[in-house]
Design an enzyme around this catalytic site. Structure first.
Site, PDB file in Angstrom:
ATOM      1  N   HIS A   1       0.824  -1.226   0.000  1.00 27.24           N
ATOM      2  CA  HIS A   1       0.000   0.000   0.000  1.00 27.24           C
ATOM      3  C   HIS A   1       0.856   1.274   0.000  1.00 27.24           C
ATOM      4  CE1 HIS A   1      -3.774  -2.287   1.680  1.00 27.24           C
ATOM      5  NE2 HIS A   1      -3.572  -2.492   0.398  1.00 27.24           N
TER       6      HIS A   1
ATOM      7  N   THR B   1      -3.999  -8.122  10.754  1.00 22.70           N
ATOM      8  CA  THR B   1      -4.824  -7.478   9.732  1.00 22.70           C
ATOM      9  C   THR B   1      -6.260  -7.963   9.864  1.00 22.70           C
ATOM     10  OG1 THR B   1      -5.207  -7.103   7.365  1.00 22.70           O
ATOM     11  CG2 THR B   1      -4.136  -9.190   7.949  1.00 22.70           C
TER      12      THR B   1
ATOM     13  N   GLU C   1      -8.128 -10.709  17.503  1.00 23.48           N
ATOM     14  CA  GLU C   1      -9.539 -11.073  17.344  1.00 23.48           C
ATOM     15  C   GLU C   1      -9.705 -12.142  16.279  1.00 23.48           C
ATOM     16  OE1 GLU C   1     -11.117  -7.429  15.933  1.00 23.48           O
ATOM     17  OE2 GLU C   1     -10.931  -6.437  17.891  1.00 23.48           O
TER      18      GLU C   1
ATOM     19  N   ALA D   1       0.424  -9.475  18.919  1.00 20.97           N
ATOM     20  CA  ALA D   1       1.551  -9.950  18.110  1.00 20.97           C
ATOM     21  C   ALA D   1       2.865  -9.828  18.890  1.00 20.97           C
ATOM     22  CB  ALA D   1       1.620  -9.142  16.821  1.00 20.97           C
TER      23      ALA D   1
HETATM   24  P1  OAD Z   1      -7.264  -2.794  10.411  1.00 20.99           P
HETATM   25  O1  OAD Z   1      -7.308  -1.626  11.309  1.00 20.99           O
HETATM   26  O2  OAD Z   1      -8.405  -3.023   9.509  1.00 20.99           O
HETATM   27  O3  OAD Z   1      -7.087  -4.121  11.284  1.00 20.99           O
HETATM   28  C1  OAD Z   1      -6.139  -4.224  12.308  1.00 20.99           C
HETATM   29  C2  OAD Z   1      -6.189  -5.646  12.825  1.00 20.99           C
HETATM   30  O4  OAD Z   1      -5.163  -5.790  13.779  1.00 20.99           O
HETATM   31  C3  OAD Z   1      -7.492  -6.047  13.518  1.00 20.99           C
HETATM   32  O5  OAD Z   1      -7.900  -7.317  13.037  1.00 20.99           O
HETATM   33  C4  OAD Z   1      -7.095  -6.139  15.010  1.00 20.99           C
HETATM   34  O6  OAD Z   1      -7.812  -7.160  15.692  1.00 20.99           O
HETATM   35  C5  OAD Z   1      -5.645  -6.497  14.907  1.00 20.99           C
HETATM   36  N1  OAD Z   1      -4.812  -6.066  16.050  1.00 20.99           N
HETATM   37  C6  OAD Z   1      -4.862  -4.896  16.727  1.00 20.99           C
HETATM   38  N2  OAD Z   1      -3.884  -4.838  17.643  1.00 20.99           N
HETATM   39  C7  OAD Z   1      -3.196  -6.003  17.549  1.00 20.99           C
HETATM   40  C8  OAD Z   1      -2.045  -6.541  18.225  1.00 20.99           C
HETATM   41  N3  OAD Z   1      -1.421  -5.866  19.184  1.00 20.99           N
HETATM   42  N4  OAD Z   1      -1.626  -7.767  17.849  1.00 20.99           N
HETATM   43  C9  OAD Z   1      -2.255  -8.470  16.876  1.00 20.99           C
HETATM   44  N5  OAD Z   1      -3.321  -8.007  16.206  1.00 20.99           N
HETATM   45  C10 OAD Z   1      -3.785  -6.794  16.527  1.00 20.99           C
HETATM   46  O7  OAD Z   1      -5.876  -2.699   9.603  1.00 20.99           O
HETATM   47  P2  OAD Z   1      -5.458  -3.439   8.262  1.00 20.99           P
HETATM   48  O8  OAD Z   1      -5.983  -4.816   8.222  1.00 20.99           O
HETATM   49  O9  OAD Z   1      -4.010  -3.236   8.103  1.00 20.99           O
HETATM   50  O10 OAD Z   1      -5.530   0.578   3.407  1.00 20.99           O
HETATM   51  O11 OAD Z   1      -6.217  -2.575   7.182  1.00 20.99           O
HETATM   52  C11 OAD Z   1      -6.035  -2.888   5.831  1.00 20.99           C
HETATM   53  C12 OAD Z   1      -6.046  -1.652   5.012  1.00 20.99           C
HETATM   54  O12 OAD Z   1      -7.249  -0.919   5.262  1.00 20.99           O
HETATM   55  C13 OAD Z   1      -4.941  -0.652   5.337  1.00 20.99           C
HETATM   56  O13 OAD Z   1      -3.712  -0.937   4.701  1.00 20.99           O
HETATM   57  C14 OAD Z   1      -5.527   0.632   4.853  1.00 20.99           C
HETATM   58  C15 OAD Z   1      -6.913   0.493   5.409  1.00 20.99           C
HETATM   59  O14 OAD Z   1      -7.910   1.234   4.827  1.00 20.99           O
HETATM   60  C16 OAD Z   1      -5.331   1.669   2.685  1.00 20.99           C
HETATM   61  O15 OAD Z   1      -5.158   2.756   3.193  1.00 20.99           O
HETATM   62  C17 OAD Z   1      -5.314   1.414   1.214  1.00 20.99           C
END
Ligand code: OAD
Length: 253
Positions: free
Chosen positions: A122, A191, A218, A234
């Site tokens: 990204h 993610t 989650e 993580a």
């Molecule tokens: P999200 O914010 O959608 O998801 C974050 C994930 O991390 C969730 O499933 C949480 O449960 C998990 N999480 C949070 N803290 C954690 C920890 N300490 N250890 C393990 N897991 C944890 O973020 P992304 O999946 O990265 O795109 O989002 C994908 C894309 O959506 C991003 O790259 C961005 C966004 O819109 C663009 O900007 C194109």
């Protein structure tokens, strides 16, 4: 989906025997560094509208507003440090026969930790791109001296990130698919698994019989498709997993 409590010997053994390991990361891996995630209760998309800040139309309409937001994110990340999970992935790269990290994160924290074989699918907050000339510049300045920043050609520079409605860079996709098509183990960390095409990447390896493993706080839409799910932070889960993989490799040598 097999939910494990303590990390099983079987899981460690399969990771240790992998000939081609891929780690896919999302915002959750940087959460313990204090970088906000996108979704969930305190996620960025709860406080801000993506349409106003992360689309080409938003940039065209109000580049100052878009740059204020990206500049704030750069400042937050500049104050953050890579965490134990980022470092565990660096160690995994050193242990693996073949390795690729595919990150959706634009924060640069994997590189700061020392990851080398990485596709920033990204983009990166630390690169700016001229929409007129297509040139890409590294820019680590915090705070930015000019908002919005300009190219020498006069055009307003944009962050070199993928916005909603935009395509991913072809060369990044090519590199990711090339690795996924030969991978026998994919680890998906932090993610939500709702943004394509990355959400479907683990399935490419799974279809070929590869091990797919999720590390997340989650249950996600990807969880039912996984061979193993480790639930927790993580930063707590990855260091002991990688240490166990190191020991398993060492004991075979
Ligand atoms: P999200 O914010 O959608 O998801 C974050 C994930 O991390 C969730 O499933 C949480 O449960 C998990 N999480 C949070 N803290 C954690 C920890 N300490 N250890 C393990 N897991 C944890 O973020 P992304 O999946 O990265 O795109 O989002 C994908 C894309 O959506 C991003 O790259 C961005 C966004 O819109 C663009 O900007 C194109």
């Amino acid at each position: 989906m097999r939910k494990t409590g303590p990390i099983s010997d079987q899981l460690v053994d399969r990771v240790a025997r992998s000939k081609s390991l891929i780690v896919i990361t999302g915002a959750g891996i940087s959460a313990e560094s204090g970088v906000p995630t996108f979704r969930g209760e305190s996620g960025l998309w709860k406080q801000y509208r993506a349409e106003d800040l992360a689309t080409p139309q938003a940039f065209h309409k109000n580049p100052n507003l878009v740059w204020d937001w990206y500049s704030w994110r750069r400042e937050t990340i500049a104050r953050s440090e890579s965490n134990a999970a980022h470092l565990a992935i660096v160690e995994l790269e050193e242990l693996a026969s073949a390795f690729l990290l595919i990150t959706q994160n634009v924060d640069g924290l994997h590189q700061r930790a020392g990851s080398r074989s990485i596709v920033e699918i990204h983009g990166s907050l630390w690169r700016l791109r001229c929409p007129a000339e297509g040139k890409v510049f590294e820019n680590l300045e915090v705070p930015l001296s000019e908002i919005p920043p300009h190219c020498s050609c006069g055009a307003i520079l944009r962050p070199d990130v993928v916005w909603f409605g935009e395509s991913l860079a072809a060369e990044n996709l090519k590199e990711a698919y090339r690795a996924l098509e030969k991978s026998d183990c994919v680890m998906v960390v932090g993610t939500s698994g709702v943004v394509q095409p990355v959400a479907s990447f683990p399935l490419i390896a799974k279809k070929r019989g590869g091990l797919v493993l999720e590390v997340n706080r989650e249950v996600t839409p990807l969880s039912p498709l996984m061979d193993e799910c480790l639930h927790g932070n993580a930063g707590d889960l990855l260091p002991p997993l990688v240490e166990a993989v190191r020991e398993a490799i060492g004991s075979r040598a």
